[in-house]
Design an enzyme around this catalytic site. Structure first.
Site, PDB file in Angstrom:
ATOM      1  N   LYS A 198       0.830  -1.209   0.000  1.00 60.56           N
ATOM      2  CA  LYS A 198       0.000   0.000   0.000  1.00 60.56           C
ATOM      3  C   LYS A 198       0.868   1.264   0.000  1.00 60.56           C
ATOM      4  CE  LYS A 198      -4.008  -2.182   2.207  1.00 60.56           C
ATOM      5  NZ  LYS A 198      -5.068  -2.022   3.234  1.00 60.56           N
ATOM      6  N   TYR A 218     -12.600  -2.810  -3.761  1.00 58.57           N
ATOM      7  CA  TYR A 218     -13.145  -2.749  -2.400  1.00 58.57           C
ATOM      8  C   TYR A 218     -14.674  -2.644  -2.418  1.00 58.57           C
ATOM      9  CZ  TYR A 218      -8.472  -2.306  -0.285  1.00 58.57           C
ATOM     10  OH  TYR A 218      -7.188  -2.538   0.155  1.00 58.57           O
ATOM     11  N   PHE A 224     -16.038   4.428   6.451  1.00 56.73           N
ATOM     12  CA  PHE A 224     -14.623   4.739   6.215  1.00 56.73           C
ATOM     13  C   PHE A 224     -14.211   4.590   4.749  1.00 56.73           C
ATOM     14  CE2 PHE A 224     -14.769   0.227   7.611  1.00 56.73           C
ATOM     15  CZ  PHE A 224     -14.190  -0.399   6.515  1.00 56.73           C
ATOM     16  N   ARG A 235      -1.725 -14.608   3.650  1.00 56.30           N
ATOM     17  CA  ARG A 235      -2.751 -13.995   4.511  1.00 56.30           C
ATOM     18  C   ARG A 235      -2.298 -14.049   5.982  1.00 56.30           C
ATOM     19  NH1 ARG A 235      -7.019 -10.691   3.544  1.00 56.30           N
ATOM     20  NH2 ARG A 235      -8.560 -10.996   5.150  1.00 56.30           N
ATOM     21  N   THR A 261      -6.518  -7.553  10.040  1.00 63.92           N
ATOM     22  CA  THR A 261      -6.827  -6.287   9.358  1.00 63.92           C
ATOM     23  C   THR A 261      -6.596  -5.097  10.294  1.00 63.92           C
ATOM     24  OG1 THR A 261      -8.543  -7.448   8.110  1.00 63.92           O
ATOM     25  CG2 THR A 261      -8.637  -5.036   8.131  1.00 63.92           C
ATOM     26  N   ARG A 306       1.670  -6.742   9.495  1.00 65.13           N
ATOM     27  CA  ARG A 306       0.888  -5.660  10.118  1.00 65.13           C
ATOM     28  C   ARG A 306       1.242  -5.513  11.598  1.00 65.13           C
ATOM     29  NH1 ARG A 306      -4.725  -7.427   7.078  1.00 65.13           N
ATOM     30  NH2 ARG A 306      -4.528  -6.061   5.258  1.00 65.13           N
ATOM     31  N   ASN A 311      -2.567  -0.263   6.939  1.00 62.75           N
ATOM     32  CA  ASN A 311      -2.064  -1.548   7.439  1.00 62.75           C
ATOM     33  C   ASN A 311      -1.109  -2.246   6.447  1.00 62.75           C
ATOM     34  OD1 ASN A 311      -3.951  -2.297   5.577  1.00 62.75           O
ATOM     35  ND2 ASN A 311      -5.314  -3.333   7.007  1.00 62.75           N
ATOM     36  N   HIS A 342      -2.260  -5.303   1.212  1.00 62.74           N
ATOM     37  CA  HIS A 342      -3.482  -6.041   0.864  1.00 62.74           C
ATOM     38  C   HIS A 342      -3.070  -7.450   0.483  1.00 62.74           C
ATOM     39  CE1 HIS A 342      -7.151  -7.357  -1.115  1.00 62.74           C
ATOM     40  NE2 HIS A 342      -6.359  -7.860  -2.037  1.00 62.74           N
ATOM     41  N   GLU A 387      -8.741 -11.136  -8.378  1.00 58.63           N
ATOM     42  CA  GLU A 387      -7.928  -9.933  -8.132  1.00 58.63           C
ATOM     43  C   GLU A 387      -6.701  -9.893  -9.043  1.00 58.63           C
ATOM     44  OE1 GLU A 387      -7.169  -9.944  -3.914  1.00 58.63           O
ATOM     45  OE2 GLU A 387      -9.187  -9.261  -3.453  1.00 58.63           O
TER      46      GLU A 387
HETATM   47  P1  DAT Z   1      -8.154  -7.157   4.660  1.00 59.54           P
HETATM   48  O1  DAT Z   1      -7.319  -6.071   4.029  1.00 59.54           O
HETATM   49  O2  DAT Z   1      -7.500  -7.709   5.891  1.00 59.54           O
HETATM   50  O3  DAT Z   1      -8.569  -8.230   3.688  1.00 59.54           O
HETATM   51  P2  DAT Z   1     -10.881  -6.091   4.481  1.00 59.54           P
HETATM   52  O4  DAT Z   1     -11.000  -6.730   3.141  1.00 59.54           O
HETATM   53  O5  DAT Z   1     -11.990  -6.320   5.468  1.00 59.54           O
HETATM   54  O6  DAT Z   1      -9.513  -6.483   5.211  1.00 59.54           O
HETATM   55  O7  DAT Z   1     -10.737  -4.510   4.312  1.00 59.54           O
HETATM   56  C1  DAT Z   1      -9.963  -3.992   3.253  1.00 59.54           C
HETATM   57  C2  DAT Z   1      -9.253  -2.760   3.737  1.00 59.54           C
HETATM   58  O8  DAT Z   1     -10.200  -1.782   4.167  1.00 59.54           O
HETATM   59  C3  DAT Z   1      -8.349  -2.974   4.963  1.00 59.54           C
HETATM   60  O9  DAT Z   1      -7.096  -3.533   4.621  1.00 59.54           O
HETATM   61  C4  DAT Z   1      -8.256  -1.580   5.480  1.00 59.54           C
HETATM   62  C5  DAT Z   1      -9.665  -1.045   5.255  1.00 59.54           C
HETATM   63  N1  DAT Z   1     -10.499  -1.278   6.450  1.00 59.54           N
HETATM   64  C6  DAT Z   1     -11.129  -2.416   6.819  1.00 59.54           C
HETATM   65  N2  DAT Z   1     -11.799  -2.276   7.966  1.00 59.54           N
HETATM   66  C7  DAT Z   1     -11.579  -0.986   8.350  1.00 59.54           C
HETATM   67  C8  DAT Z   1     -12.006  -0.186   9.471  1.00 59.54           C
HETATM   68  N3  DAT Z   1     -12.801  -0.686  10.421  1.00 59.54           N
HETATM   69  N4  DAT Z   1     -11.573   1.095   9.526  1.00 59.54           N
HETATM   70  C9  DAT Z   1     -10.790   1.623   8.564  1.00 59.54           C
HETATM   71  N5  DAT Z   1     -10.362   0.935   7.482  1.00 59.54           N
HETATM   72  C10 DAT Z   1     -10.745  -0.345   7.380  1.00 59.54           C
HETATM   73 MG    MG Z   2      -9.850  -8.125   2.110  1.00 61.07          MG
END
Ligand code: DAT
Ligand code: MG
Length: 153
Positions: free
Chosen positions: A9, A49, A57, A85, A91, A102, A112, A115, A126
């Site tokens: 990222k 996303y 957010f 993963r 996350t 992370r 974080n 991805h 993806e």
């Molecule tokens: P991951 O990246 O672990 O697969 P995800 O797919 O649920 O997690 O979310 C994608 C991204 O969105 C994550 O890396 C950062 C952001 N994100 C997720 N939950 C969040 C939250 N509660 N507040 C802020 N950003 C968030």
């Molecule tokens: Mg994800």
């Protein structure tokens, strides 16, 4: 062998952690088969996303992912999706276990570092989103027999 997508990222790039993070995947034994640096756009982030589009957010997440270029990597290996993963960690990075990427380099749910694809099915979707067939490099890894048993290769 499975293939999975990792996105380093904008914060990973800006904080000078690109080498460190790539090195972790290399040392684990994963094989880098495609890589490129790009500036993400709203159009591609809305798709990537889509599962988070209704979250409050989401605009911040999109801005964060556009704040600087990202580095897209395809890593290949036995059970690569879950291995990568697990290496990324939770996350919400404030809860991520030390020893994970992370958990060692970040504090935030949004900022974080990486991805990683969350399933083999999504990894394929993806990877097709960001790479075309000619982006992949097919090369021999002479140390594979030191990394894997015959039934794992
Ligand atoms: P991951 O990246 O672990 O697969 P995800 O797919 O649920 O997690 O979310 C994608 C991204 O969105 C994550 O890396 C950062 C952001 N994100 C997720 N939950 C969040 C939250 N509660 N507040 C802020 N950003 C968030
Ligand atoms: Mg994800």
């Amino acid at each position: 062998m499975e293939r999975t997508l990792v996105i380093l990222k904008p914060g990973c790039l800006q904080r000078g952690l690109v080498g460190e993070v790539i090195s972790r995947f290399e040392k684990r034994g994963l094989k880098l088969v495609a890589m490129k640096m790009v500036q993400l756009t709203d159009e591609i982030l809305d798709v990537h996303y889509a599962h988070l589009k209704e979250k409050p957010f989401f605009p911040w997440l999109r801005d964060g992912m556009k704040a600087a270029p990202v580095i897209l990597c395809c890593w290949e290996g036995y059970s690569a999706v879950q291995v990568v993963r697990d290496m990324a960690g939770a996350t919400r990075a404030s809860k991520a276990v030390p020893g994970t990427i992370r958990g060692d380099f970040s504090m935030s749910a949004q900022e974080n570092i990486v991805h990683t694809s969350d399933s083999l099915e999504n990894a394929t979707i993806e990877l097709d989103r960001f790479f075309v067939e000619s982006d992949y490099c097919d090369y021999i890894s002479p140390l594979d027999s030191y990394k894997y048993a015959p039934d794992e290769m």
